[in-house]
Design an enzyme around this catalytic site. Sequence first.
Site, mmCIF file in Angstrom:
data_model
loop_
_atom_site.group_PDB
_atom_site.id
_atom_site.type_symbol
_atom_site.label_atom_id
_atom_site.label_comp_id
_atom_site.label_asym_id
_atom_site.label_seq_id
_atom_site.Cartn_x
_atom_site.Cartn_y
_atom_site.Cartn_z
ATOM 1 N N LYS A 34 17.003 25.290 41.359
ATOM 2 C CA LYS A 34 17.532 24.442 40.292
ATOM 3 C C LYS A 34 18.717 25.097 39.576
ATOM 4 C CE LYS A 34 15.708 24.858 36.425
ATOM 5 N NZ LYS A 34 14.851 24.955 35.244
ATOM 6 N N THR A 35 18.533 26.344 39.137
ATOM 7 C CA THR A 35 19.604 27.031 38.406
ATOM 8 C C THR A 35 20.833 27.209 39.290
ATOM 9 O OG1 THR A 35 17.938 28.212 37.096
ATOM 10 C CG2 THR A 35 20.188 29.068 37.042
ATOM 11 N N ASP A 212 19.068 20.832 31.030
ATOM 12 C CA ASP A 212 18.097 21.491 31.898
ATOM 13 C C ASP A 212 16.692 21.274 31.318
ATOM 14 O OD1 ASP A 212 17.019 23.047 33.874
ATOM 15 O OD2 ASP A 212 17.559 24.961 32.946
ATOM 16 N N GLU A 213 15.676 21.371 32.152
ATOM 17 C CA GLU A 213 14.269 21.217 31.725
ATOM 18 C C GLU A 213 14.084 19.924 30.924
ATOM 19 O OE1 GLU A 213 12.251 23.104 33.018
ATOM 20 O OE2 GLU A 213 13.019 25.147 33.227
ATOM 21 N N GLN A 243 6.174 19.655 35.808
ATOM 22 C CA GLN A 243 6.149 20.856 34.976
ATOM 23 C C GLN A 243 6.306 20.524 33.485
ATOM 24 O OE1 GLN A 243 7.937 24.582 36.645
ATOM 25 N NE2 GLN A 243 8.925 23.190 38.085
ATOM 26 N N ARG A 593 4.059 29.940 40.172
ATOM 27 C CA ARG A 593 4.699 31.192 39.736
ATOM 28 C C ARG A 593 4.577 32.250 40.832
ATOM 29 N NH1 ARG A 593 7.932 29.039 37.369
ATOM 30 N NH2 ARG A 593 6.850 27.212 38.156
#
Length: 733
Positions: A34-35, A212-213, A243, A593
């Site tokens: 994503k980043t 973002d997010e 998420q 994670r």
Amino acid sequence: MSFKLLEKLNDKQREAAAQVDGSILILAGAGSGKTRTITYRIANMIENVGINPYSILAVTFTNKAAKEMRERVESLIGEEAKKCTISTFHSFGVKLLRMYAKELGYDSNFTIYDGDDQKRIVKTILKEYGLEKINDREIASLISKIKEEDLSVKEYEYINKNFAEIYEKYNRNLKSNNAMDFSDILVNTYNLLKLPHILERIQDKYKYVMIDEYQDTNNLQYKIIDLIAKKNLNLCVVGDENQSIYGFRGANISNILNFEKNYSNSKIIKLEENYRSTSVILEAANEVIKNNKSSKDKKLWTQNENGELIQILECDNGRDEVNKIIDIIREEHSKGVPYKDITILYRTNAQSRIFEEGFLRYNIPHKVFGGISFYARAEIKDIVAYLSVIANPKDELNLTRILNVPKRKLGDKGLEKIVEFARENKLSLLESLNYINDIAGLNSVTKEKLMELYNIIKDYQEMVSYETTSEIVNGLIEKIGYLDYVQENYDNYETRLENIDEFKNSILELENIVGDLRLNEYLENISLVSATDDLEESNDYVKLMTIHNSKGLEFPIVFIVGFENEIFPGNKALNDDNELEEERRLCYVAITRAEKKLYLSYSHLRFIYGVDKLMTKSIFLKEIPTKLYEEKFNKTQGFNVSSLYSEKYTEKEEKFSFKKKIEINSKNMIPSSTSKSEIISKLGFKVGDRVKHKKFGLGVVREITDKKMVVQFVDGNKDIANIIADKFLTKVD
């Protein structure tokens, strides 16, 4: 730089990075790059499309994420990246509010109050209303909820008939202190943007907006972004509905679920290839999350290897869980795995204590994230309070904190006299110190020291314009004699002095990065620090954190502990479908994670709220196919209290008082007319019996003679010689 830039992305990432105009929803699964996609998109917009970097606004949720995004874009296109605005929501809001504070009746040097400051104000107000029994933390949290979700105060008058007055008084208190809490930053940013002339300037400046997010945005953040983007309609949001785990903070998952409805003709791009985890771990995550109705039919896949099966650890109780995990960690470390590759994740902060004790016992380096913040420590809060008053003379909350730090022989009644004098003469609390000699009822020593304090603050207020923060801090600490104060008033003064040194070092580090650091800039920086901002990947220690704090991070080896119903998922979620979906999303976050190895541990028994409670394994475990894991059963294939007392733990546990041998004197349990041998036989216990005591919990009978019976208890810490055994001590079948 050329269009070849995008060739470094996979097909879906490239499609997302190349789409510049219009409304775009990038559904980015965990570990899907994503980043990388966001940063390449910004680089492409500037380098290849020719968009002015000053017109780009990219907003995320943590300082760490914003910093990483800035650095990555800069590595791609160089200095031009610095012209973009890449920040957190709160940092962006503060930037606007510093510029236009006067529009809302604030001075530009306003203070940002943290959670502890909020509670202090609430506590004072509750005391005025005679409501000391009401939980100040809950009221402070409710005030934030009302602000950020734009709720009616009247809806909460059931708490107390004066609640609306308390709410208004709290806000007036902040305003008079020229201060804002975290929620005010968002509320006031929104209020600022509702002013047509301000909104027009911001819309003309930021023609391209990226969030973002997006799944973590609340109603207020949605409104802020909607206002800024509605003119140019170039809005790109990135997120993962699976998420969305901050509902308790007001995050509204419908913002991402309803994006297509809110922005017509929007384009949706799914990033589903995962670069982080093994296929076994990903399949487990997919199998769990597919049970959520809120999931948008996104399925992660990877070209990575299958990897090892997930390990399920069956444990007797909490201490057995710690012991098993420590054994695994020590074994992994002996094979060359660094401690920093290992992370313990838990549902609540309270679960960390027993692991901390275990790690201390075996000298395993570790660090807990999200507990007491470095900046929440008393010695740091004291120094920051001085700095806040220097920067913002109206900040009476922090001024009252430091009036008697170091000690100036000022009591509560003396403080009341100063406040009363200030109000009667329409002075700020700080300015009233300039007239301290006119205030009756204070002794001469107090007056002299408070006058000295006033002069120190005034002197440093003049220095703010030309001295760096490090120079101000070093001089101030020496001027007020703070180090001597710490040594004289704290038993653990060495640790506190080390913290002060670390505090000073942190300022120097910042100045080395940004050059001259002015006081307002520094205070703003530390007010927006998050729980994991200080996570140093180079340090070799096991990390312990809540699952919420782990979001956005990744670790080679992950232990998810307390995998039991009523803990994960929690009690409330077991009776509420919406809550259960959020807990399942949290489970999805926890599982994803892990990069290489994943352990899930559950216990049959937990010591909760002072009692032992039988537990059942998490319902989420039943949602993972058995082909994806292997379960490590105890040798007895079930509950086995005696395994708690294996010899390899006895010696070291004794030092830490985790258990205590307690002699039960037989003469206090059975009438004295009965012989000692009869006493023992009537009790019906034998060596090795597992027993439970009403007060001290689980134990094992270790020794029986004619005169006594010795029981080892896990959590016992007192002599119980005078109990009646057959009433309080029973066998565990």
